[in-house]
Design a protein around this motif. Sequence first.
Motif, PDB file in Angstrom:
ATOM      1  N   TYR A   1      -3.282   2.070  11.114  1.00  0.00           N
ATOM      2  CA  TYR A   1      -3.270   2.388   9.684  1.00  0.00           C
ATOM      3  C   TYR A   1      -2.636   1.244   8.921  1.00  0.00           C
ATOM      4  O   TYR A   1      -1.807   0.550   9.466  1.00  0.00           O
ATOM      5  CB  TYR A   1      -2.481   3.686   9.437  1.00  0.00           C
ATOM      6  N   PRO A   2      -3.054   1.017   7.655  1.00  0.00           N
ATOM      7  CA  PRO A   2      -3.914   1.882   6.853  1.00  0.00           C
ATOM      8  C   PRO A   2      -5.418   1.601   6.948  1.00  0.00           C
ATOM      9  O   PRO A   2      -6.203   2.459   6.534  1.00  0.00           O
ATOM     10  CB  PRO A   2      -3.430   1.639   5.426  1.00  0.00           C
TER      11      PRO A   2
ATOM     12  N   ASN B   1      -4.009  11.067  -8.120  1.00  0.00           N
ATOM     13  CA  ASN B   1      -3.042  11.177  -7.028  1.00  0.00           C
ATOM     14  C   ASN B   1      -3.720  11.518  -5.704  1.00  0.00           C
ATOM     15  O   ASN B   1      -3.528  12.599  -5.148  1.00  0.00           O
ATOM     16  CB  ASN B   1      -1.992  12.245  -7.377  1.00  0.00           C
TER      17      ASN B   1
ATOM     18  N   ASN C   1       1.228   8.755 -11.069  1.00  0.00           N
ATOM     19  CA  ASN C   1       0.324   9.646 -10.325  1.00  0.00           C
ATOM     20  C   ASN C   1       0.101  10.992 -10.999  1.00  0.00           C
ATOM     21  O   ASN C   1      -0.373  11.928 -10.372  1.00  0.00           O
ATOM     22  CB  ASN C   1       0.833   9.842  -8.893  1.00  0.00           C
TER      23      ASN C   1
ATOM     24  N   TYR D   1       0.826  -1.216   0.000  1.00  0.00           N
ATOM     25  CA  TYR D   1       0.000   0.000   0.000  1.00  0.00           C
ATOM     26  C   TYR D   1       0.856   1.261   0.000  1.00  0.00           C
ATOM     27  O   TYR D   1       0.685   2.135  -0.851  1.00  0.00           O
ATOM     28  CB  TYR D   1      -0.915  -0.021   1.221  1.00  0.00           C
ATOM     29  N   ILE D   2       1.779   1.353   0.952  1.00  0.00           N
ATOM     30  CA  ILE D   2       2.577   2.576   1.017  1.00  0.00           C
ATOM     31  C   ILE D   2       3.944   2.413   0.364  1.00  0.00           C
ATOM     32  O   ILE D   2       4.653   3.389   0.149  1.00  0.00           O
ATOM     33  CB  ILE D   2       2.774   3.080   2.471  1.00  0.00           C
TER      34      ILE D   2
ATOM     35  N   GLU E   1      -7.900   4.263   8.059  1.00  0.00           N
ATOM     36  CA  GLU E   1      -8.363   5.374   7.210  1.00  0.00           C
ATOM     37  C   GLU E   1      -9.876   5.302   7.031  1.00  0.00           C
ATOM     38  O   GLU E   1     -10.549   6.340   6.926  1.00  0.00           O
ATOM     39  CB  GLU E   1      -7.694   5.310   5.829  1.00  0.00           C
TER      40      GLU E   1
ATOM     41  N   ASP F   1       6.918   1.726  -2.373  1.00  0.00           N
ATOM     42  CA  ASP F   1       7.142   2.005  -3.779  1.00  0.00           C
ATOM     43  C   ASP F   1       7.494   0.692  -4.471  1.00  0.00           C
ATOM     44  O   ASP F   1       8.234  -0.115  -3.922  1.00  0.00           O
ATOM     45  CB  ASP F   1       8.262   3.033  -3.921  1.00  0.00           C
TER      46      ASP F   1
ATOM     47  N   TYR G   1      -1.427   9.352   0.357  1.00  0.00           N
ATOM     48  CA  TYR G   1      -1.457   8.364   1.444  1.00  0.00           C
ATOM     49  C   TYR G   1      -1.244   9.100   2.758  1.00  0.00           C
ATOM     50  O   TYR G   1      -0.225   9.749   2.891  1.00  0.00           O
ATOM     51  CB  TYR G   1      -0.357   7.338   1.265  1.00  0.00           C
ATOM     52  N   PRO G   2      -2.083   8.984   3.751  1.00  0.00           N
ATOM     53  CA  PRO G   2      -3.379   8.345   3.704  1.00  0.00           C
ATOM     54  C   PRO G   2      -4.327   9.128   2.791  1.00  0.00           C
ATOM     55  O   PRO G   2      -4.138  10.307   2.593  1.00  0.00           O
ATOM     56  CB  PRO G   2      -3.857   8.401   5.149  1.00  0.00           C
ATOM     57  N   ASN G   3      -5.298   8.445   2.281  1.00  0.00           N
ATOM     58  CA  ASN G   3      -6.415   8.957   1.458  1.00  0.00           C
ATOM     59  C   ASN G   3      -6.825   7.969   0.391  1.00  0.00           C
ATOM     60  O   ASN G   3      -8.007   7.909   0.056  1.00  0.00           O
ATOM     61  CB  ASN G   3      -6.125  10.297   0.753  1.00  0.00           C
TER      62      ASN G   3
ATOM     63  N   GLY H   1      -1.792   6.397  -8.720  1.00  0.00           N
ATOM     64  CA  GLY H   1      -1.583   7.039  -7.425  1.00  0.00           C
ATOM     65  C   GLY H   1      -0.185   6.829  -6.890  1.00  0.00           C
ATOM     66  O   GLY H   1       0.305   7.634  -6.102  1.00  0.00           O
ATOM     67  N   LYS H   2       0.476   5.749  -7.314  1.00  0.00           N
ATOM     68  CA  LYS H   2       1.854   5.551  -6.874  1.00  0.00           C
ATOM     69  C   LYS H   2       2.778   6.411  -7.728  1.00  0.00           C
ATOM     70  O   LYS H   2       2.427   6.806  -8.843  1.00  0.00           O
ATOM     71  CB  LYS H   2       2.239   4.069  -6.979  1.00  0.00           C
ATOM     72  N   ILE H   3       3.963   6.722  -7.188  1.00  0.00           N
ATOM     73  CA  ILE H   3       4.852   7.582  -7.950  1.00  0.00           C
ATOM     74  C   ILE H   3       5.172   6.901  -9.280  1.00  0.00           C
ATOM     75  O   ILE H   3       5.256   5.702  -9.364  1.00  0.00           O
ATOM     76  CB  ILE H   3       6.133   7.972  -7.176  1.00  0.00           C
TER      77      ILE H   3
END
Lengths: 304, 308
Positions: free
Chosen positions: B210-211, B121, B117, B88-89, B214, B91, B124-126, B112-114
Amino acid sequence: MTTASNHKPADFESYWSSTLAELSQISPAPVVEPMPIRTTSDATMYGVRLTSIGPYRLFGYLSIPRGRGPFPAIYQLPNYGSVVEPLPQGTALAKRRRYVTFAIAVRGQRNADQPFAATFPGLLTEGIEDSLGYIYRGIVADCCRGAEYLLSRPEVDTGRVTAAGSDLALITAALDPRFSHTISAPGLFFDTCAVAAKTKGYPLEEINDYLRYRPESRAKVEKTLAYFDLRWFAPQVKATTLLVSGAKGELLGPEALHPLIEALGSQITVYETQHSSYKDGLYAERWLTRQMGFRQAILPAAWR
Amino acid sequence: MARRVPDQYITKVKKPNDFDAFWQGVLEQAAKIPLDPQVTLDPLRSSEDVDVYNVYYTSLDQVRIFAWYCVPKQRQGRLPAILTMPGYISDPPISKEWARLGYAALTPAPRGKIRSNRQVNPGYPNLLTHNIVDRHTYVYRGFFVDAWRTVDFLLGREEIDPQRIGVTGGSQGGGLTITTAAMRPEIKAAVAGAPYLTGFIDAIALERTYPYDEINDYLRLYPQQRPQVEETLAYFDGINFADKIRCPTMVYIGLQDNVCPPETGYAVFNAIGSRDKQLYAYDGHGHDSGRYQHNTLVEQFFHTHLKA
């Protein structure tokens, strides 16, 4: 083999004192905004923006417990990656009722990625051939800026402030002697070139990639990295330290880290990873709980 | 109150009646969008033994998706391939280690990941709650398709044996492994560690970290949205995909997982439709799910199903 990274640069102290002097000339210009979606019955969350050298605008998640303080504080230094969460993944969110927590996003990380959006892999070698232009000089300054801000908050019990994270936790505790405790799991800045040569795993593989692609740059890379080697920061660390090492025989196991451990002096506990986020996490939580003067650790449900 | 034994837990996840129709509609939309792959050698990341490529392809909503593609330099004939799905977070990693074992290895960075994105985009969080009140716009609708389209990329590569494609990953990567194996019959072997995105509504009641939290943050601020949130999540829950899996599948979990509760690991494992499935539940392990000692079994599993 004798390399630049085996020797402390003669101008190590002046390199960092001039960096901190540069930081002191920059107004932090804090802007603090409540974040209702991350605010609970235990604590209020704020988004904090600060200016570091460059000038460069940073971001941090600040959580303040409800009730009368001051409270002990945890300064969460970022791991190597693009995302900084309000609390590290898997942390019991109920800790927010006991501790002020502050998680800083340094230049290039999400929420601090304009104008510079770091790439991963990539950040570790950004500007690495120039010791003054190396991205981590700015990142360390960012960490110090966040520390200043946290320690200025009236809700913080300044006698109980822990810098937690990887290499950056130890470096920040070295450059700001006001931290009472630190929890650090080194991964990047211990004899970096030599350790990288023994692994093919990222993020240290970034160093190997870079030197394979630009072999003529090795001397410059080693020179830059010497300014970031934990061994040279260690004597300045006054905080009571929990050092999380690799397991015996591993690249960053206790034998390999012996020079660092020696340099950190007597206020140190060395914990060898058991390659279990549960066992490692539980040890760290209980260590922190004792050090902060509490009896019961606040743990995630799965660990109780 | 003492927690129930994780393997006795009864999930609260219910499958919507139109689950299959919803995803069929999404796949039909996606099928109309050309993949338009772009593959560029990355000399900086390539090594003596592995060529590393930057890959872009187009996914749902015309979003361009990045992936790392690793191919062993020494090879004979067509290669088996392994998809490594990202957390999730984290890379997405460059999976040179799979290439060194003789596989082509692809790791996508879903929207959404680099590197993926520019158009989407949420941050994170979101991400987990982005448009969560509507399954037709929930961010994971496209995110899942981004992951599934990696199979289409591999099928278009002449160096790949289309009969020998596997998928793996931990945490969110484990959840994407479940959905990819379910929705893409080309997958011949799957290994999911500590699967996330499974048992959402169980997880947010069992653990407060988390996550997943959220979602609790969102519901605390918008309590009136709970019915819509629960309705949406049912369409995205790995437990509801798992009965479609037919390939050999391995799941490994930690019994002290403080991110993805082990109860949800058991629930998704029990739902897997394949007869050839194995569960490894590691006591004394958290979200690492025993990966350090389990990696050897993963390598053996793929060797058996993709190379032997």
